[in-house]
Design an enzyme around this catalytic site. Sequence first.
Site, PDB file in Angstrom:
ATOM      1  N   HIS A 100       0.835  -1.207   0.000  1.00  0.00           N
ATOM      2  CA  HIS A 100       0.000   0.000   0.000  1.00  0.00           C
ATOM      3  C   HIS A 100       0.863   1.248   0.000  1.00  0.00           C
ATOM      4  O   HIS A 100       2.008   1.241   0.418  1.00  0.00           O
ATOM      5  CB  HIS A 100      -0.935   0.021   1.219  1.00  0.00           C
ATOM      6  CG  HIS A 100      -0.200   0.085   2.536  1.00  0.00           C
ATOM      7  ND1 HIS A 100       0.470  -0.991   3.076  1.00  0.00           N
ATOM      8  CD2 HIS A 100      -0.028   1.112   3.405  1.00  0.00           C
ATOM      9  CE1 HIS A 100       1.019  -0.641   4.233  1.00  0.00           C
ATOM     10  NE2 HIS A 100       0.745   0.642   4.464  1.00  0.00           N
ATOM     11  N   ASP A 102       0.352   4.860   1.858  1.00  0.00           N
ATOM     12  CA  ASP A 102      -0.473   5.212   3.014  1.00  0.00           C
ATOM     13  C   ASP A 102      -1.626   6.162   2.656  1.00  0.00           C
ATOM     14  O   ASP A 102      -1.432   7.168   1.961  1.00  0.00           O
ATOM     15  CB  ASP A 102       0.394   5.872   4.099  1.00  0.00           C
ATOM     16  CG  ASP A 102       1.295   4.855   4.803  1.00  0.00           C
ATOM     17  OD1 ASP A 102       0.926   3.672   4.880  1.00  0.00           O
ATOM     18  OD2 ASP A 102       2.378   5.266   5.270  1.00  0.00           O
ATOM     19  N   HIS A 255       4.670   0.231   0.339  1.00  0.00           N
ATOM     20  CA  HIS A 255       5.447  -0.561   1.289  1.00  0.00           C
ATOM     21  C   HIS A 255       4.625  -1.722   1.815  1.00  0.00           C
ATOM     22  O   HIS A 255       3.394  -1.765   1.654  1.00  0.00           O
ATOM     23  CB  HIS A 255       5.999   0.311   2.425  1.00  0.00           C
ATOM     24  CG  HIS A 255       4.964   1.092   3.163  1.00  0.00           C
ATOM     25  ND1 HIS A 255       4.484   2.298   2.710  1.00  0.00           N
ATOM     26  CD2 HIS A 255       4.307   0.851   4.324  1.00  0.00           C
ATOM     27  CE1 HIS A 255       3.583   2.758   3.552  1.00  0.00           C
ATOM     28  NE2 HIS A 255       3.447   1.894   4.541  1.00  0.00           N
ATOM     29  N   ARG A 270       5.415   6.089  14.341  1.00  0.00           N
ATOM     30  CA  ARG A 270       5.406   6.814  13.063  1.00  0.00           C
ATOM     31  C   ARG A 270       4.909   8.248  13.221  1.00  0.00           C
ATOM     32  O   ARG A 270       3.914   8.489  13.900  1.00  0.00           O
ATOM     33  CB  ARG A 270       4.483   6.075  12.089  1.00  0.00           C
ATOM     34  CG  ARG A 270       4.504   6.648  10.693  1.00  0.00           C
ATOM     35  CD  ARG A 270       3.601   5.828   9.787  1.00  0.00           C
ATOM     36  NE  ARG A 270       2.405   6.590   9.468  1.00  0.00           N
ATOM     37  CZ  ARG A 270       1.343   6.096   8.832  1.00  0.00           C
ATOM     38  NH1 ARG A 270       1.308   4.817   8.481  1.00  0.00           N
ATOM     39  NH2 ARG A 270       0.311   6.851   8.573  1.00  0.00           N
TER      40      ARG A 270
HETATM   41  O1  LIG Z   1       5.448  -1.691  10.521  1.00  0.00           O
HETATM   42  C1  LIG Z   1       5.998  -1.297   9.498  1.00  0.00           C
HETATM   43  O2  LIG Z   1       7.154  -1.606   9.207  1.00  0.00           O
HETATM   44  C2  LIG Z   1       5.274  -0.387   8.536  1.00  0.00           C
HETATM   45  C3  LIG Z   1       3.834  -0.255   8.870  1.00  0.00           C
HETATM   46  C4  LIG Z   1       3.116   0.665   7.936  1.00  0.00           C
HETATM   47  O3  LIG Z   1       2.512   0.260   6.978  1.00  0.00           O
HETATM   48  C5  LIG Z   1       3.191   2.112   8.178  1.00  0.00           C
HETATM   49  O4  LIG Z   1       3.778   2.536   9.176  1.00  0.00           O
HETATM   50  O5  LIG Z   1       2.653   2.864   7.359  1.00  0.00           O
HETATM   51 FE   LIG Z   2       1.763   1.945   5.779  1.00  0.00          FE
END
Ligand SMILES: O=C(O)CCC(=O)C(=O)O
Ligand SMILES: [Fe+2]
Length: 304
Positions: A100, A102, A255, A270
């Site tokens: 995806h 984001d 990702h 994040r």
């Molecule tokens: O946990 C992760 O490495 C990425 C998770 C994810 O899709 C995000 O943080 O947008």
């Molecule tokens: Fe993500």
Amino acid sequence: MSFKHFDVHPVAGRIGAEIIGVELQQRLSDELIREIRQALVQYKVIFFRHQSLDAKGQIAFASRFGEITTAHPTVPSLPNHPEILDLDYGRNVNRANHWHTDVTFVDRPPMGSILRAVEIPPVGGDTVWANTVAAYQDLPPHLQGLADQLWAVHSNAFDYAEAAVDLSDRLKAFHQIFASTVYETLHPVVRIHPESGERALLIGGFVRQIRGLSTSESHDLLRLLQSYVTRLENTVRWRWQEGDVAFWDNRATQHYAIDDFGHQARRVQRVTLVGDLPVSIQGQQSEAIRGDSSTYIQREAAVA
Ligand SMILES: O=C(O)CCC(=O)C(=O)O
Ligand SMILES: [Fe+2]
């Protein structure tokens, strides 16, 4: 391109580079921030190993690149830090093991995200990013020409719909708001990157339907286009160590967080940066069809 303030070690041939010699917890000069931004746009995802960055430092660093969102429907923020999503797998969030970009169901998907590894399993839990500019460049010219003309509906209708973990009452409230609000946006399948001018495929997990095609035609064509994104040549895989920081350009990547760590703890945090309206190669902007993305971006306010 060479950089004055740090060394850059590409991690793979087409995407991803490690930035060496920068301590993110420090106040960085404007010139250094400009170079980091250039590296981000060039490499699409950049990595900083073994940082001693704390929550406040992460917010301070992120804010040098633009406005921060507090946006996520079901992932909780850190207490006192609504800007920081606390992704504690198995405890408070579902795994992100699907390709995806984001939040593409809103009209202004994030510009980028900065993810900090807090707790990493000894083995497993790597994250993979794919370069959606390289994917576009790999398409045969006739497919590029077709993709250039297409628009697709992105929606949150299914995503996060079922929680695999027990949600707290606060999370349930977020979840209900999110589940009861359908966000739908029409995005060009090919967007122009606002900084590099490159053409990037804008598809991924939230796409529902290419406009003007039947469901099965849309499905088949999306699968074909997506196969160029996930070609291994267009990806980079990061083996996390605690303290690592990844910063990705959400306008030029997808990702996938690999779900191979069983019940071991994995916790990442994040900070997400506000993005702009995607623009097609004809100069037309994305359009929200349903849902007011400001309610999404102001999640905390909506629940409070
Ligand atoms: O946990 C992760 O490495 C990425 C998770 C994810 O899709 C995000 O943080 O947008
Ligand atoms: Fe993500």
